[in-house]
Design an enzyme around this catalytic site. Structure first.
Site, PDB file in Angstrom:
ATOM      1  CE  LYS A 143      55.359  17.148  36.879  1.00 19.94           C
ATOM      2  NZ  LYS A 143      54.731  15.859  36.513  1.00 19.94           N
TER       3      LYS A 143
ATOM      4  CE1 TYR B  18      56.301  19.562  33.493  1.00 18.88           C
ATOM      5  CE2 TYR B  18      58.346  20.761  33.849  1.00 18.88           C
ATOM      6  CZ  TYR B  18      57.643  19.580  33.832  1.00 18.88           C
ATOM      7  OH  TYR B  18      58.277  18.409  34.158  1.00 18.88           O
TER       8      TYR B  18
END
Length: 470
Positions: A241, A237
């Site tokens: 990002k 994640y």
């Protein structure tokens, strides 16, 4: 930097919001409609096959939520008319070019009408397939940026990232942009296109062996974790990002870009209702948490402050510098709340509750797991072997559960045992401007105003329990 009256900045403006059925976007939609009923249009991008399906998703997953209670009371019988005058659900998906908006006429209308874009869409699962995360969290923002550049009246693009893209180390973690191909390991660089090619190559190799869906899924998940940690990020994640921030910074040209980096987002503090939450993800160690309504207030102020400013701005939306809270407060509040509000079982008897141990370090947590779980499990393995695998079923079941716990602990450790503190000097300057113009109550994003004991005991924990019961 003139902010002026923040709510007035949205008057007669059209805003495109992605990820509109998610937790943060719902708070944003409700807030804008409540503080500025004369906003021109909120275009909500929704994953759906057609306009009717998109409208149905918005109705079920956004408008009918408890979050809209204040607006519903305010407008009474006219609530539905007001909502559908202001909201326009758009079927699409950021993983596709043109955001998956197939109607050319609709695309042209949006390009001529949109003033602001707020990109909230993301997959926030820490242990997600690498190919999925690359599509949503990296290529998605790339497509949003390309779409934004076609909007002739665009004033600003705000992208929601995460504070954990920065290197975790003792001291202040600064609000600074990530450089293209920069990693969190010294003298190590990476290329986003190479990562995408790697995924495609690995999928072809896997599919050549005709794997089951579960085998391919697990392989893609593990690849994401492997690549993230190779370059210094804790999970897929935050790695993806970070890539998105780099791409947006490189591609923006002269387009005004704001990167909002919240820490761990919790239930709303007070606006529009205390304790509203969706999805439960839940020492002396400090945890950095921030209520969802404060995140939205900060984002709104950022959009207004940087409209038509041709630069990139980075903000941490955090609490660990201005009003740090440790896990002892959460533990104390949780135990106190449950003691005062005991749960009753189906048999009518009170469910006995036990204090959950709180660990100051990752080492102490691992030691606890070893003594309480791994050691007994190893003893069961030996006994099982001696007794000719009499307890194989039980052993395999417990071993599988233990592996899941260890994987979760591994994924969440960087968030639970943060070494540094997220600097928020940029956000503090923004707070000062909002106070100067009298907007600090309606758009409060100062964690110093939060009494953490009261927040956890009276707001967050009851909200989490209500959500769990539902």
């Amino acid at each position: 930097m003139e902010i002026g009256f923040i709510a007035n900045a949205f008057r007669e403006k059209s805003i495109l919001i992605t990820g509109s059925t998610g937790f943060l976007a719902k708070i944003l939609v409700e807030k804008v409609l409540r503080v500025q009923p004369k906003v021109k249009k909120l275009y909500l991008l929704v994953r759906a096959t057609d306009s009717q399906s998109a409208a149905q998703r918005v109705q079920n997953e956004v408008i009918e939520q408890e979050l809209f209670h204040v607006l519903r009371e305010k407008h009474g019988k006219e609530f539905g008319t007001f909502i559908w005058e202001k909201i326009s659900p758009i079927p699409g998906d950021i993983i596709h070019e043109n955001l998956g908006i197939e109607d050319a006429g609709l695309r042209e209308l949006l390009w001529k009408d949109i003033n602001m874009i707020i990109n909230v869409a993301a997959t926030t699962n820490f242990y997600v397939r690498y190919d999925v995360a690359l599509n949503v969290n990296v290529l998605g923002p790339k497509h949003v940026m390309k779409f934004a550049k076609s909007c002739s009246k665009l004033e600003v693009l705000l992208h929601v990232s995460t504070a954990y893209v920065t290197r975790d180390k003792p001291g202040l973690l600064l609000e600074k942009a990530l450089s293209m191909e920069e990693t969190l390991k010294d003298n190590l660089f990476f290329d986003i296109d190479t990562e995408i090619e790697l995924v495609e190559r690995r999928k072809k190799e896997l599919q050549a062996g005709k794997p089951t869906e579960d085998v391919e899924k697990m392989a893609m998940k593990e690849l994401g974790i492997e690549r993230a940690r190779h370059f210094g990020w804790p999970n897929t994640y935050v790695f993806t990002k970070a890539m998105a921030e780099m791409l947006l910074g490189q591609l923006r040209g002269n387009l005004p870009l704001v990167i909002a980096r919240p820490t761990i987002i919790t239930s709303t503090w007070r606006d529009p209702i205390p304790g509203w939450i969706e999805g439960i993800r839940d020492t002396d160690s400090v945890m950095d948490v921030i209520p969802g309504d404060m995140v939205i207030n900060a984002m709104i102020a950022m959009v207004v402050a940087h409209s038509n400013q041709n630069a990139e701005f980075i903000y941490h939306i955090s609490s660990s510098v201005r009003n740090p809270v440790n896990y002892e407060v959460l533990e104390r509040s949780g135990y106190s709340y449950v003691a005062k509000h005991p749960r009753i079982g189906k048999d009518g008897k009170e469910i006995r509750m036990f204090k959950v141990p709180v660990f100051k370090t990752l080492d102490s947590f691992h030691a606890y797991l070893f003594l309480r779980h791994q050691l007994p499990l190893e003893m069961l393995r030996v006994v099982n072997f001696i007794l000719c695998h009499l307890f194989s079923k039980k052993y395999n079941e417990l071993r599988s559960k233990y592996k899941i716990v260890m994987r979760l602990a591994d994924l969440y450790a960087p968030y639970c045992f943060l070494k540094g503190r997220f600097d928020d000097i940029n956000l503090e300057r923004l707070r000062m401007e909002t106070r100067k113009h009298g907007d600090s109550h309606m758009f409060d994003f100062d964690p110093k105003n939060i009494d953490w004991d009261a927040y956890f005991h009276n707001i967050h924990i009851p909200g989490v329990i209500r959500k769990a019961i539902k």
